[in-house]
Every structure is written in C-alpha cells, then in structure tokens.
Design a protein around this motif. Structure first.
Motif, PDB file in Angstrom:
ATOM      1  N   THR A 147       1.029  -1.617   0.161  1.00  0.00           N
ATOM      2  CA  THR A 147      -0.423  -0.030   0.323  1.00  0.00           C
ATOM      3  C   THR A 147       0.865   0.993  -0.100  1.00  0.00           C
ATOM      4  OG1 THR A 147      -0.091  -0.019   2.860  1.00  0.00           O
ATOM      5  CG2 THR A 147      -2.426  -0.683   1.327  1.00  0.00           C
ATOM      6  N   PRO A 148       0.429   2.382  -0.306  1.00  0.00           N
ATOM      7  CA  PRO A 148       1.154   3.462  -0.691  1.00  0.00           C
ATOM      8  C   PRO A 148       0.636   4.393   0.850  1.00  0.00           C
ATOM      9  CG  PRO A 148      -0.593   4.279  -1.981  1.00  0.00           C
ATOM     10  CD  PRO A 148      -1.003   2.431  -1.041  1.00  0.00           C
ATOM     11  N   TRP A 149       0.923   5.870   0.921  1.00  0.00           N
ATOM     12  CA  TRP A 149       1.057   6.107   2.021  1.00  0.00           C
ATOM     13  C   TRP A 149       0.054   7.175   2.203  1.00  0.00           C
ATOM     14  CZ3 TRP A 149       1.318  11.228   0.183  1.00  0.00           C
ATOM     15  CH2 TRP A 149       1.953  11.937  -0.913  1.00  0.00           C
ATOM     16  N   ASN A 150      -0.031   8.118   1.309  1.00  0.00           N
ATOM     17  CA  ASN A 150      -1.797   8.415   1.105  1.00  0.00           C
ATOM     18  C   ASN A 150      -2.895   8.132   1.593  1.00  0.00           C
ATOM     19  OD1 ASN A 150      -2.505   7.120  -1.341  1.00  0.00           O
ATOM     20  ND2 ASN A 150      -3.398   8.415  -2.332  1.00  0.00           N
ATOM     21  N   LYS A 173       2.320  -4.890   3.244  1.00  0.00           N
ATOM     22  CA  LYS A 173       3.862  -4.409   4.006  1.00  0.00           C
ATOM     23  C   LYS A 173       2.981  -2.875   3.775  1.00  0.00           C
ATOM     24  CE  LYS A 173       6.124  -2.063   1.452  1.00  0.00           C
ATOM     25  NZ  LYS A 173       6.315  -0.859   1.996  1.00  0.00           N
ATOM     26  N   GLY A 210       9.220  -5.596  -0.224  1.00  0.00           N
ATOM     27  CA  GLY A 210       7.793  -5.362  -1.054  1.00  0.00           C
ATOM     28  C   GLY A 210       8.734  -6.082  -2.271  1.00  0.00           C
ATOM     29  N   THR A 225      -1.454  -0.821  -4.468  1.00  0.00           N
ATOM     30  CA  THR A 225      -1.752   0.538  -4.702  1.00  0.00           C
ATOM     31  C   THR A 225      -0.248   1.649  -4.826  1.00  0.00           C
ATOM     32  OG1 THR A 225      -3.897   0.685  -4.205  1.00  0.00           O
ATOM     33  CG2 THR A 225      -2.964   2.618  -4.849  1.00  0.00           C
ATOM     34  N   GLY A 226      -0.020   1.842  -5.639  1.00  0.00           N
ATOM     35  CA  GLY A 226       1.522   3.085  -5.932  1.00  0.00           C
ATOM     36  C   GLY A 226       1.482   3.810  -6.913  1.00  0.00           C
ATOM     37  N   SER A 227       2.942   4.194  -7.380  1.00  0.00           N
ATOM     38  CA  SER A 227       2.806   4.619  -8.158  1.00  0.00           C
ATOM     39  C   SER A 227       2.892   3.933  -9.564  1.00  0.00           C
ATOM     40  CB  SER A 227       4.441   5.252  -7.704  1.00  0.00           C
ATOM     41  OG  SER A 227       4.985   4.319  -8.373  1.00  0.00           O
ATOM     42  N   GLU A 248      -3.367  -0.978  -8.694  1.00  0.00           N
ATOM     43  CA  GLU A 248      -3.741   0.960  -8.764  1.00  0.00           C
ATOM     44  C   GLU A 248      -3.256   1.754  -8.455  1.00  0.00           C
ATOM     45  OE1 GLU A 248      -7.068   1.799  -9.844  1.00  0.00           O
ATOM     46  OE2 GLU A 248      -7.854  -0.223  -9.724  1.00  0.00           O
ATOM     47  N   MET A 249      -2.603   2.974  -9.700  1.00  0.00           N
ATOM     48  CA  MET A 249      -1.651   3.471 -10.075  1.00  0.00           C
ATOM     49  C   MET A 249      -2.225   4.349 -10.539  1.00  0.00           C
ATOM     50  SD  MET A 249       0.407   0.922 -12.442  1.00  0.00           S
ATOM     51  CE  MET A 249      -0.966   0.726 -13.426  1.00  0.00           C
ATOM     52  N   GLY A 250      -0.981   5.634 -10.830  1.00  0.00           N
ATOM     53  CA  GLY A 250      -1.182   6.803 -10.344  1.00  0.00           C
ATOM     54  C   GLY A 250      -2.874   7.739 -11.460  1.00  0.00           C
ATOM     55  N   CYS A 282      -4.188  10.116  -5.448  1.00  0.00           N
ATOM     56  CA  CYS A 282      -5.404   9.957  -6.322  1.00  0.00           C
ATOM     57  C   CYS A 282      -5.856   9.871  -7.701  1.00  0.00           C
ATOM     58  CB  CYS A 282      -4.837   7.805  -6.757  1.00  0.00           C
ATOM     59  SG  CYS A 282      -6.218   7.211  -6.281  1.00  0.00           S
ATOM     60  N   GLU A 381       2.608  12.794 -13.399  1.00  0.00           N
ATOM     61  CA  GLU A 381       1.625  13.317 -11.796  1.00  0.00           C
ATOM     62  C   GLU A 381       2.315  14.147 -10.953  1.00  0.00           C
ATOM     63  OE1 GLU A 381       0.836   9.663  -9.360  1.00  0.00           O
ATOM     64  OE2 GLU A 381      -1.017  10.064  -9.162  1.00  0.00           O
ATOM     65  N   PHE A 383       1.544  14.485  -8.162  1.00  0.00           N
ATOM     66  CA  PHE A 383       0.356  14.121  -6.391  1.00  0.00           C
ATOM     67  C   PHE A 383       1.413  15.099  -5.443  1.00  0.00           C
ATOM     68  CE2 PHE A 383      -0.084  10.269  -3.671  1.00  0.00           C
ATOM     69  CZ  PHE A 383      -1.027  10.080  -4.281  1.00  0.00           C
ATOM     70  N   PHE A 448     -14.121   0.315  -7.459  1.00  0.00           N
ATOM     71  CA  PHE A 448     -12.974   2.099  -7.507  1.00  0.00           C
ATOM     72  C   PHE A 448     -11.995   0.866  -8.144  1.00  0.00           C
ATOM     73  CE2 PHE A 448      -9.285   3.558  -6.116  1.00  0.00           C
ATOM     74  CZ  PHE A 448      -9.000   5.280  -6.283  1.00  0.00           C
TER      75      PHE A 448
HETATM   76  P1  NAD Z   1       5.066   3.599  -4.315  1.00  0.00           P
HETATM   77  O1  NAD Z   1       5.264   2.932  -6.112  1.00  0.00           O
HETATM   78  O2  NAD Z   1       6.350   4.514  -4.299  1.00  0.00           O
HETATM   79  O3  NAD Z   1       5.299   2.676  -2.637  1.00  0.00           O
HETATM   80  C1  NAD Z   1       4.156   2.201  -3.260  1.00  0.00           C
HETATM   81  C2  NAD Z   1       4.193   0.914  -2.527  1.00  0.00           C
HETATM   82  O4  NAD Z   1       5.136   0.046  -3.099  1.00  0.00           O
HETATM   83  C3  NAD Z   1       5.091   1.361  -1.176  1.00  0.00           C
HETATM   84  O5  NAD Z   1       4.215   0.722   0.000  1.00  0.00           O
HETATM   85  C4  NAD Z   1       6.492   1.187  -1.282  1.00  0.00           C
HETATM   86  O6  NAD Z   1       6.865   0.902  -0.208  1.00  0.00           O
HETATM   87  C5  NAD Z   1       6.285   0.001  -2.150  1.00  0.00           C
HETATM   88  N1  NAD Z   1       7.207  -0.055  -2.747  1.00  0.00           N
HETATM   89  C6  NAD Z   1       8.056   0.611  -3.741  1.00  0.00           C
HETATM   90  N2  NAD Z   1       9.188  -0.143  -4.615  1.00  0.00           N
HETATM   91  C7  NAD Z   1       8.542  -1.443  -4.433  1.00  0.00           C
HETATM   92  C8  NAD Z   1       9.049  -2.292  -5.414  1.00  0.00           C
HETATM   93  N3  NAD Z   1      10.246  -2.666  -6.056  1.00  0.00           N
HETATM   94  N4  NAD Z   1       8.332  -3.630  -5.472  1.00  0.00           N
HETATM   95  C9  NAD Z   1       7.382  -3.721  -4.653  1.00  0.00           C
HETATM   96  N5  NAD Z   1       6.876  -2.577  -3.509  1.00  0.00           N
HETATM   97  C10 NAD Z   1       7.692  -1.418  -3.665  1.00  0.00           C
HETATM   98  O7  NAD Z   1       3.848   4.955  -4.069  1.00  0.00           O
HETATM   99  P2  NAD Z   1       3.111   6.053  -3.466  1.00  0.00           P
HETATM  100  O8  NAD Z   1       4.772   7.142  -3.532  1.00  0.00           O
HETATM  101  O9  NAD Z   1       3.849   5.418  -1.738  1.00  0.00           O
HETATM  102  O10 NAD Z   1       2.206   5.717  -3.164  1.00  0.00           O
HETATM  103  C11 NAD Z   1       1.733   7.228  -4.303  1.00  0.00           C
HETATM  104  C12 NAD Z   1       1.639   7.158  -5.144  1.00  0.00           C
HETATM  105  O11 NAD Z   1       0.258   6.237  -5.343  1.00  0.00           O
HETATM  106  C13 NAD Z   1       0.457   7.285  -6.446  1.00  0.00           C
HETATM  107  O12 NAD Z   1       0.976   7.465  -7.465  1.00  0.00           O
HETATM  108  C14 NAD Z   1      -1.098   7.602  -6.502  1.00  0.00           C
HETATM  109  O13 NAD Z   1      -1.463   7.756  -7.732  1.00  0.00           O
HETATM  110  C15 NAD Z   1      -0.974   6.548  -5.976  1.00  0.00           C
HETATM  111  N6  NAD Z   1      -2.063   6.067  -5.421  1.00  0.00           N
HETATM  112  C16 NAD Z   1      -2.901   5.352  -6.723  1.00  0.00           C
HETATM  113  C17 NAD Z   1      -3.772   4.939  -5.908  1.00  0.00           C
HETATM  114  C18 NAD Z   1      -5.588   4.290  -6.792  1.00  0.00           C
HETATM  115  O14 NAD Z   1      -6.364   3.460  -5.926  1.00  0.00           O
HETATM  116  N7  NAD Z   1      -4.991   4.729  -8.039  1.00  0.00           N
HETATM  117  C19 NAD Z   1      -4.251   5.639  -4.268  1.00  0.00           C
HETATM  118  C20 NAD Z   1      -3.545   6.419  -3.389  1.00  0.00           C
HETATM  119  C21 NAD Z   1      -1.857   6.309  -4.567  1.00  0.00           C
END
Ligand code: NAD
Length: 479
Positions: A147-150, A173, A210, A225-227, A248-250, A282, A381, A383, A448
């Motif tokens: 999961t991401p931080w937001n 994680k 991760g 969910t993340g970048s 789920e990404m950006g 996001c 993005e 963010f 979603f």
């Molecule tokens: P990030 O991709 O940097 O990190 C997300 C998660 O992935 C964290 O837990 C991180 O530790 C983990 N991670 C990082 N590198 C990894 C790897 N090599 N292997 C496995 N896991 C790894 O994203 P962030 O900065 O935490 O969050 C911001 C992003 O999340 C933005 O792009 C935002 O748009 C997106 N987001 C999307 C949604 C959605 O539902 N579409 C919701 C919230 C946030």
C-alpha cells in the motif's frame, strides 16, 4: 522514549532488524513512534505462517469470518477520532479528513462482513443431458498487499477486508512513510478472533520487503496501490511467475468546466479536488479544463477562493490544507511549479514553501494558467497541491483534452447541460466519472479503479472485489 512497534507474524509481535522513527510532517520535532523494519527471513516466516493458516481459514465458516470483520469494523468506528488523529499526525491530511478516512475504513470492514454471507454461485444446465454444472468461487490463497502512504488506513482496509472475507490469508507491507495506521489496524485485527497467521504485517522499505514479497513462491496474488513505475515492474514480475495481480496507480485527472456551469459550484469542487488532502489523492483533479466563455470569471474566482485557504498543522482547528507528507514529495511538488513556468505557464497563485510556527513541509497550493496539453505539468503526475488550467473553445475540445493523457482514473465535468453531462459520462476514458462533483471523494461500497495507465487488473471495492480475491471453479456432476 518513543513506543516501539513490531511486525505481526504468525500471531507473534516480532522485532525486525532495526527501528525507524515515524515523523509528523506538520512538526518535524514530533516523533510518533519507532517502527521496526522486517528482515528477509521475517518476510519468509510471514508467508510460511499465512500458508500454514490457509487450509483452515479458507474452509472456515462464513459466520466466523463475518463476526471477525464486523468486530474489526466496530472497533475502528468506535476509535475513529483517535485513529483519525494518528492518521493526520503521520500523513498530514486535516483532522476532519483523517477521521473521515478512519470512518471509511470501519465501514469497509462492516461492508465486507456482510459480503461474507452474500457470496453466490450459479447452477446451469449442461449441454449434455444428465449432467449438472455448478459455478462457484473459491479463495485464491496467500495475498501479498502493498500500500502507498496517502491513505494509510483506508487502502489497507479495502484490500485486507475482501481478502479475509473470501477466505484468503494476507501478508501486508504498508508504506514505510506511514506505518502507524497499518500497525494500529494490525493490532485491532490481532484481537478480532481471526486465527494466528491468517493476517501478517511486515513493515519496511519497498526494495527490501516489497520486492521479495512480490517474488515469494508462497504468495499467490499481489494487490498493489502506488506509483505507475513500481506498479509496472510488479506486473512484469507477476507475469513471469504467473501470479494474479491487481494494480491501482496514478492519475492526471481532468476537471472540465463548461460555460454553462454554476460558477460558485465549479470553483468549490475544483479547489476541493485539486488541493484538499494537500492534492495527495490519486483522484485529485490536476488539470482544470475551462471553456473560454467562463474562463475570465473562473480565474478570478479561483484566485479569490485560494487566497482564503488556510494551510497549517494538520491537527489545528480551522485548517483547510495540511502539510505535504515528506521532504522528497515537497521538493517534487515545488520542482513541478518551476518546470511548468519554464514550459511557459503563468503562476496565478501559491507555489511557495511556507514557514509556519512549527517546522513542517508546508506549501501554498499552486495554480498555473496558460498551460497546454503537451507540457510535462499536464502529462506527469505531481501528487501534490499543484494544478494547471487549460483553456479550450468548447465542449468537444474539452473532451479531447480530458482524454489526452496516459492516465485514466477519474474525470469530472461542471455543467448544467444534461446533453453534455450525459455525453461526458459515456465518452471520458476513465474508470470513475463525476458530474458537478469533485473527482476525489467516492463511496466505499461500489467499484473503484481506472483504465489506461492508472489501473491494471480487476476492480477494487464493493462486490466487484470478489473478482480479484476469488477464483472461479466449474464443477460437473453426472446425475
Ligand atoms: P510507491 O509506488 O512509491 O510505493 C507504493 C508501495 O510500494 C509502498 O509500500 C512501497 O514501499 C512499495 N514499493 C516500492 N518499491 C517497491 C518494489 N520494488 N517492489 C515492491 N514494492 C515496492 O507509491 P507512493 O509514493 O507510496 O504513493 C503514491 C502513488 O500512489 C501515486 O502515484 C498515487 O497516484 C498512487 N495511488 C493510487 C491510488 C489508486 O487507487 N489508484 C490510490 C492512492 C495512491
């Protein structure tokens, strides 16, 4: 002495290799607690614990699962103020937003408590006489959740709750920037009656914990969910290992404002979805696409409304916008204000770092005008609390611009025209579309997700979550 927080593995709280402090972005002198970093061996132990728990959990009674999820939801709701405050303290959204997110997490667990009892299958006739066909759904196995931080409690909740409801085991994680809410949630789950090993928490960095979680042979599926960069890499790794994956990404979400829009409403929803939660959603609107008839009035009204926005300590009363969550994110946000201006955009308001009474990552929300679709500020993005305005002639051009992006999460239109609202709902290339509402802000009981570069795999939330968290089986019986 700050409190130390450990990993939850096989029902035991275990210290990892070291601890890192969780720092309040509103006040860098405030340490929320120390959170352990899991070792590679602990990650392996967590996956083994989940595997060992799976046979019993996956065949457990649905009433026991429903009761446990309901208990978790009830406790989150009862403690929403406390959990929301923790959330705002570690992530930086306002206290009202933090409590709102904690409430959402509680409601999600309650929703999926009900879903435990609503899983259905199908009985269909065979094309061969005398044979019966049943179509059922079964748990997938061990799910790795990243999961991401937001959204430090809502996103963990909307992945964990359906995973458990449908009989899967979990290794989660959370983002290393905000482990506090994930740890609090794990602690609640550990007392819910769910057997040891069914849910495991491993905290640590993406590259350290991760990556091995994604590649562990004992993990059957990954919900991330993340970048986009990290998501794309995870999808490739899952493809090689033939694992189920959901990403789920950006976003680079457009908010269209037509000449016939209610001006006050259009300004309010634009400000809300571009800048509230510090623009760190996001689903935030980062591209305001405005038709030329309303353009001068809209610009003036936005400037006036933004002048009244109060940026400050996330926990202080009367604040509209809290700090950016980290220094690296603040630097990224400010750099995009510079990039936009270097590309020819005009900075209408904000964009500077704010010095307030505490040392935090405060930034005045930035609005750039005179931007075009090809500029980086409109393609990548950011963010953060940074939005840009694209001026267009009319609806047709607005729709083209709205869809002119590699992302496809959410889109909004402000209009009083039923014709344009209806056409936009059908033709915007996104997963979620809003009419006279902010792009950010969705219900917890409906699907979603997005399309194009924003999402990959099946939808999250609502009953659509069963698509990812179950596997379909077709059974034939000779009567
Ligand atoms: P990030 O991709 O940097 O990190 C997300 C998660 O992935 C964290 O837990 C991180 O530790 C983990 N991670 C990082 N590198 C990894 C790897 N090599 N292997 C496995 N896991 C790894 O994203 P962030 O900065 O935490 O969050 C911001 C992003 O999340 C933005 O792009 C935002 O748009 C997106 N987001 C999307 C949604 C959605 O539902 N579409 C919701 C919230 C946030």
């Amino acid at each position: 002495m700050t409190q130390k927080h450990d990993n939850l593995i096989g029902g035991q709280w275990l210290a990892g290799s070291n601890y890192t402090p969780n720092i309040n972005p509103s006040n860098l002198a405030d340490v929320i607690g120390d959170y352990t970093q899991a070792s590679a061996e602990q990650l392996d132990a967590a996956v083994q614990a989940a595997r060992a728990a799976f046979p019993a959990w996956s065949t457990s009674g649905i009433q026991a699962r429903a009761d446990a999820l309901d208990k978790i939801g009830t406790e989150i709701l009862a403690r929403r103020e406390e959990l929301g405050t923790l959330l705002s303290r570690e992530e930086g959204k306002t206290k009202a937003e933090g409590i709102g997110e904690a409430t959402r997490a509680g409601n999600i667990f309650k929703f999926f408590a009900g879903e435990c009892l609503r899983l259905t299958g199908e009985v269909v006739p065979s094309v061969r006489p005398g044979i019966g066909v049943e179509i059922t759904r079964e748990p997938v196995g061990v799910i790795g959740i990243i999961t991401p931080w937001n959204f430090p409690i809502a996103i963990p909740a909307w992945k964990i709750a359906p995973a458990l409801a449908y009989g899967n085991c979990v290794v989660m994680k959370p983002a290393d920037l905000v482990p506090g809410c994930a740890w609090a949630l794990a602690e609640i789950i550990s007392r819910s009656g769910i057997p040891a090993g069914v849910f495991n928490l491993v905290m640590g960095r993406g590259s350290v914990i991760g990556d091995p979680l994604v590649n562990h042979p004992g993990v059957d599926a990954i919900s991330f969910t993340g970048s986009q960069g990290v998501g794309s890499r995870i999808a490739q790794q899952c493809a090689v290992n033939l694992k189920k994956v959901q990403l789920e990404m950006g976003g680079k979400n457009p908010q269209v404002i037509l000449d016939d829009a209610d001006l006050a409403q259009a300004v309010e929803l634009s400000v809300q979805s571009a800048f509230f939660s510090t623009g760190q959603r996001c689903t935030a609107s980062s591209r305001l696409i405005v038709t030329e008839g309303i353009y001068p009035k809209f610009i003036e009204a936005m400037k006036a409304r933004m002048a009244g926005l109060k940026v400050g300590d996330a926990l202080a009363a009367g604040i509209d916008i809290g700090p950016v969550s980290s220094l690296s994110q603040l630097e990224q946000d400010m750099s995009y204000v510079d990039i936009g201006q270097a590309e020819g955009a005009v900075l209408l308001a904000g964009g500077e770092r704010l010095k307030l009474s505490t040392d935090g990552f405060f930034m005045a929300p930035a609005l750039l005008t005179d931007t075009t679709a090809d500029m980086r500020i409109n393609r990548e993005e950011v963010f953060g609390p940074v939005a840009s305005i694209i001026r267009v002639k009319g609806y047709e051009e607005a729709l083209l611009e709205a869809n002119n992006t590699p992302f496809g999460l959410a889109a909004g239109i402000a209009t009083t025209s039923l014709k344009h609202a209806t056409h936009f709902k059908r033709h915007s290339q996104v997963g979620m579309v809003m009419v006279n509402l902010p792009t950010a802000g969705v219900d917890y009981h409906v699907p979603f997700g997005g399309r194009k570069g924003s999402s990959y795999g099946s939808r999250e939330q609502g009953r659509y979550a069963q698509e990812f968290f179950t596997i379909v089986k077709t059974a034939y019986t000779l009567a």
